[in-house]
Design a protein around this motif. Structure first.
Motif, PDB file in Angstrom:
ATOM      1  N   LEU A   1       0.838  -1.210   0.000  1.00  0.00           N
ATOM      2  CA  LEU A   1       0.000   0.000   0.000  1.00  0.00           C
ATOM      3  C   LEU A   1       0.869   1.255   0.000  1.00  0.00           C
ATOM      4  N   ASP A   2       1.909   1.233   0.828  1.00  0.00           N
ATOM      5  CA  ASP A   2       2.805   2.386   0.918  1.00  0.00           C
ATOM      6  C   ASP A   2       3.490   2.652  -0.421  1.00  0.00           C
ATOM      7  N   GLU A   3       3.952   1.594  -1.081  1.00  0.00           N
ATOM      8  CA  GLU A   3       4.609   1.758  -2.379  1.00  0.00           C
ATOM      9  C   GLU A   3       3.636   2.259  -3.441  1.00  0.00           C
ATOM     10  N   HIS A   4       2.351   2.032  -3.214  1.00  0.00           N
ATOM     11  CA  HIS A   4       1.319   2.486  -4.153  1.00  0.00           C
ATOM     12  C   HIS A   4       0.833   3.901  -3.819  1.00  0.00           C
ATOM     13  N   GLY A   5       1.420   4.494  -2.777  1.00  0.00           N
ATOM     14  CA  GLY A   5       1.031   5.855  -2.389  1.00  0.00           C
ATOM     15  C   GLY A   5      -0.195   5.918  -1.513  1.00  0.00           C
ATOM     16  N   LEU A   6      -0.569   4.796  -0.890  1.00  0.00           N
ATOM     17  CA  LEU A   6      -1.736   4.765  -0.004  1.00  0.00           C
ATOM     18  C   LEU A   6      -1.258   4.638   1.434  1.00  0.00           C
ATOM     19  N   ARG A   7      -1.812   5.495   2.300  1.00  0.00           N
ATOM     20  CA  ARG A   7      -1.369   5.528   3.685  1.00  0.00           C
ATOM     21  C   ARG A   7      -2.328   4.743   4.577  1.00  0.00           C
ATOM     22  N   VAL A   8      -1.750   4.154   5.638  1.00  0.00           N
ATOM     23  CA  VAL A   8      -2.530   3.467   6.671  1.00  0.00           C
ATOM     24  C   VAL A   8      -2.439   4.303   7.939  1.00  0.00           C
ATOM     25  N   PRO A   9      -3.581   4.729   8.536  1.00  0.00           N
ATOM     26  CA  PRO A   9      -4.960   4.389   8.157  1.00  0.00           C
ATOM     27  C   PRO A   9      -5.667   5.488   7.355  1.00  0.00           C
ATOM     28  N   GLU A  10      -4.939   6.542   6.968  1.00  0.00           N
ATOM     29  CA  GLU A  10      -5.609   7.687   6.337  1.00  0.00           C
ATOM     30  C   GLU A  10      -6.372   7.279   5.077  1.00  0.00           C
ATOM     31  N   ASP A  11      -5.774   6.417   4.260  1.00  0.00           N
ATOM     32  CA  ASP A  11      -6.421   6.002   3.010  1.00  0.00           C
ATOM     33  C   ASP A  11      -7.080   4.624   3.130  1.00  0.00           C
ATOM     34  N   ILE A  12      -6.376   3.710   3.729  1.00  0.00           N
ATOM     35  CA  ILE A  12      -6.869   2.338   3.903  1.00  0.00           C
ATOM     36  C   ILE A  12      -6.637   1.907   5.355  1.00  0.00           C
ATOM     37  N   SER A  13      -7.689   1.419   5.991  1.00  0.00           N
ATOM     38  CA  SER A  13      -7.535   0.851   7.332  1.00  0.00           C
ATOM     39  C   SER A  13      -7.176  -0.625   7.195  1.00  0.00           C
ATOM     40  N   ILE A  14      -6.490  -1.168   8.215  1.00  0.00           N
ATOM     41  CA  ILE A  14      -6.090  -2.573   8.144  1.00  0.00           C
ATOM     42  C   ILE A  14      -6.034  -3.168   9.543  1.00  0.00           C
ATOM     43  N   VAL A  15      -6.432  -4.436   9.658  1.00  0.00           N
ATOM     44  CA  VAL A  15      -6.316  -5.177  10.913  1.00  0.00           C
ATOM     45  C   VAL A  15      -5.645  -6.516  10.611  1.00  0.00           C
ATOM     46  N   GLY A  16      -5.064  -7.112  11.651  1.00  0.00           N
ATOM     47  CA  GLY A  16      -4.400  -8.397  11.497  1.00  0.00           C
ATOM     48  C   GLY A  16      -4.951  -9.428  12.461  1.00  0.00           C
ATOM     49  N   TYR A  17      -4.149 -10.455  12.682  1.00  0.00           N
ATOM     50  CA  TYR A  17      -4.544 -11.544  13.584  1.00  0.00           C
ATOM     51  C   TYR A  17      -3.277 -12.202  14.120  1.00  0.00           C
ATOM     52  N   ASP A  18      -3.231 -12.501  15.381  1.00  0.00           N
ATOM     53  CA  ASP A  18      -2.172 -13.221  16.113  1.00  0.00           C
ATOM     54  C   ASP A  18      -1.497 -12.355  17.167  1.00  0.00           C
ATOM     55  N   ASP A  19      -1.278 -11.063  16.894  1.00  0.00           N
ATOM     56  CA  ASP A  19      -0.555 -10.159  17.785  1.00  0.00           C
ATOM     57  C   ASP A  19       0.872 -10.642  18.022  1.00  0.00           C
ATOM     58  N   VAL A  20       1.605 -10.747  16.923  1.00  0.00           N
ATOM     59  CA  VAL A  20       3.023 -11.110  16.984  1.00  0.00           C
ATOM     60  C   VAL A  20       3.816 -10.033  16.253  1.00  0.00           C
ATOM     61  N   PRO A  21       5.146  -9.981  16.451  1.00  0.00           N
ATOM     62  CA  PRO A  21       5.936  -9.010  15.683  1.00  0.00           C
ATOM     63  C   PRO A  21       5.694  -9.196  14.196  1.00  0.00           C
ATOM     64  N   PRO A  22       5.519  -8.087  13.461  1.00  0.00           N
ATOM     65  CA  PRO A  22       5.798  -6.690  13.821  1.00  0.00           C
ATOM     66  C   PRO A  22       4.551  -5.869  14.148  1.00  0.00           C
TER      67      PRO A  22
END
Length: 344
Positions: A272-293
Motif C-alpha cells: 500500500l505504501d509503495e502504491h502511495g496509499l497511507r494506513v490508516p488515512e487512506d486504507i484501514s487494516i487489521v491483522g490476527y495473532d498479535d506477533v511481531p511486527p
C-alpha cells in the motif's frame, strides 16, 4: 560402511569388538559402561571419524517422559511462541521437549508422528492449520489409536478434532470469534467494503477466520462479496505480492483490509505504501495473532494466548486438567491502523 561411504554405528561396533547397543550407550553417556570398553569405543570412533546421526539421536531421546511438538516452522512467531510455552511447561513437569518441523508438508507430519510413536514419546502435540481431507483424517486417526495403545497421547493444538471416538485431546482458541470481533470492529468504524486478504481454501485456520469475517458482515447486513476475498499464504511475502496484484488491477474498491495474520498485514502495508496509499488515512487494516511486527506497525489485531496454548497442551497431555476440549479466549488489541469513517 554404507554404499555412499558413510561410516555407520555398526562399523564402529565392529572395529571396537562390541555390540551396537554398547556403542550407543557410550555415545549417549546414559548407561554405565566399563572404562576399558568405553576407551575401545572412543578409539574406534576417532579412527573411523564417525559422526553420529543427530536426527536419529534426537528421536531416540523421545522415550517416556519426552513431550514432542510438531510445527510448520520455528521461524514463524506463531509457532515459536507456542513451542516456547510447551518447552517451559514441559521443563516444569520434569520432561524433555522435542521440536519437529514439517515445512507445511502433511505427509512429513504423518511420518514424524509415526516415528515418534515408534520411539515412545509420552505426548505428541500437533500445532496449527491443516488440510483436513479424508486421507489425512484416516491416517492420523490410525496414528492416534496407535499412540494411545503405546501409552502416549496425541494433542491437537489450534486445529479441529479428528472425529468421534478418536483418542486425541484438543486445545484451541476462539478463532472464528476473534475474526468476527475484529471484522465487527471495522464495521463499527463505518467500513463496508472490507477486503479479506489470506484466503487459503481447505486450511482449517484460514477457513475458520473467513467464517468469522462472513458472519460479522451478515450480522451487520453487509453482503459477502467473493471479489473481496483474496488468496494468500500466511507470510509477509505473500501478503505483499497479493496486495500488489490487487492494486495493479485498478482503484482499490475497498476502504479496509482484514489480513489473515499479522505477517500478511505487514506485507500488505508495504505494498500500500509503495502504491502511495497511507494506513490508516487512506486504507484501514487489521491483522490476527498479535506477533511481531504488529506493535511496531501500530496494527490493530487479535491477540492469541500463544504461551498459554503451549502450556495448556502439555497440562492436557499429562492429565493435569480435564480431557477437554479446552478452548482459550482471544481479544482485540486496538492500536492505530483503523480510521473511523463515521456511521452510514
Amino acid at each position: 560402511m554404507t554404499p555412499s561411504g558413510r561410516v555407520t554405528i555398526r562399523d564402529v561396533a565392529r572395529r571396537a569388538g562390541v555390540s551396537v547397543a554398547t556403542v550407543s550407550r557410550v555415545l549417549a553417556s546414559d548407561y554405565p559402561v566399563l572404562a576399558a570398553t568405553r576407551n575401545k569405543v572412543v578409539r574406534a570412533v576417532r579412527e573411523l571419524d564417525y559422526v553420529p546421526n543427530a536426527h536419529a539421536r534426537a528421536l531416540s531421546a523421545a522415550r517416556p517422559g519426552a513431550i514432542a511438538i510438531v510445527v510448520d516452522s520455528v521461524a514463524m512467531p506463531y509457532y515459536a511462541y507456542i513451542a516456547q510455552g510447551v518447552e517451559e511447561q514441559a521443563a516444569l513437569e520434569g520432561r524433555l521437549s522435542l521440536i519437529c518441523t514439517t515445512g507445511g508438508d502433511p505427509g512429513r507430519e504423518l511420518s514424524i508422528v509415526r516415528l515418534l510413536r515408534e520411539h515412545r514419546a509420552e505426548a505428541v502435540i500437533l500445532v496449527g492449520s491443516v488440510i483436513l481431507d479424508d486421507d489425512y483424517r484416516k491416517r492420523m486417526t490410525e496414528y492416534a489409536h496407535a499412540l494411545a495403545a503405546a501409552g502416549s497421547r496425541l494433542v491437537l493444538c489450534g486445529r479441529p478434532p479428528l472425529g468421534e471416538g478418536v483418542p486425541a485431546l484438543v486445545v484451541g482458541y476462539d478463532n472464528t470469534g476473534g475474526a468476527h470481533a475484529v471484522t465487527a470492529h471495522l464495521l463499527s468504524a463505518g467500513h463496508r467494503s472490507i477486503l479479506y486478504l489470506g484466503l487459503r481454501p481447505g486450511h482449517t485456520t484460514s477457513e475458520s477466520r473467513v467464517a468469522g469475517y462472513r458472519s460479522a458482515l451478515a450480522e451487520h447486513g453487509v453482503p459477502a462479496d467473493p471479489a473481496l476475498e483474496v488468496e494468500a499464504e500466511f507470510s509477509r511475502e505473500a501478503g505483499y505480492d497479493a496486495m500488489k496484484r490487487r492494486l495493479a488491477e485498478g482503484p482499490p474498491g475497498f476502504t479496509a483490509v482484514f489480513a489473515g495474520n499479522d505477517l500478511v498485514a505487514a506485507g500488505a502495508i508495504q505494498a500500500l505504501d509503495e502504491h502511495g496509499l497511507r494506513v490508516p488515512e487512506d486504507i484501514s487494516i487489521v491483522g490476527y495473532d498479535d506477533v511481531p511486527p504488529a506493535q511496531d506497525l501500530r496494527l490493530t489485531t487479535v491477540h492469541l494466548p500463544h504461551d498459554e496454548l503451549g502450556r495448556a497442551a502439555v497440562r492436557l497431555a499429562l492429565g493435569r486438567v480435564g480431557a477437554g476440549p479446552l478452548i482459550l479466549g482471544t481479544h482485540i488489541v486496538v492500536r492505530g491502523s483503523v480510521r473511523p469513517l463515521g456511521p452510514r
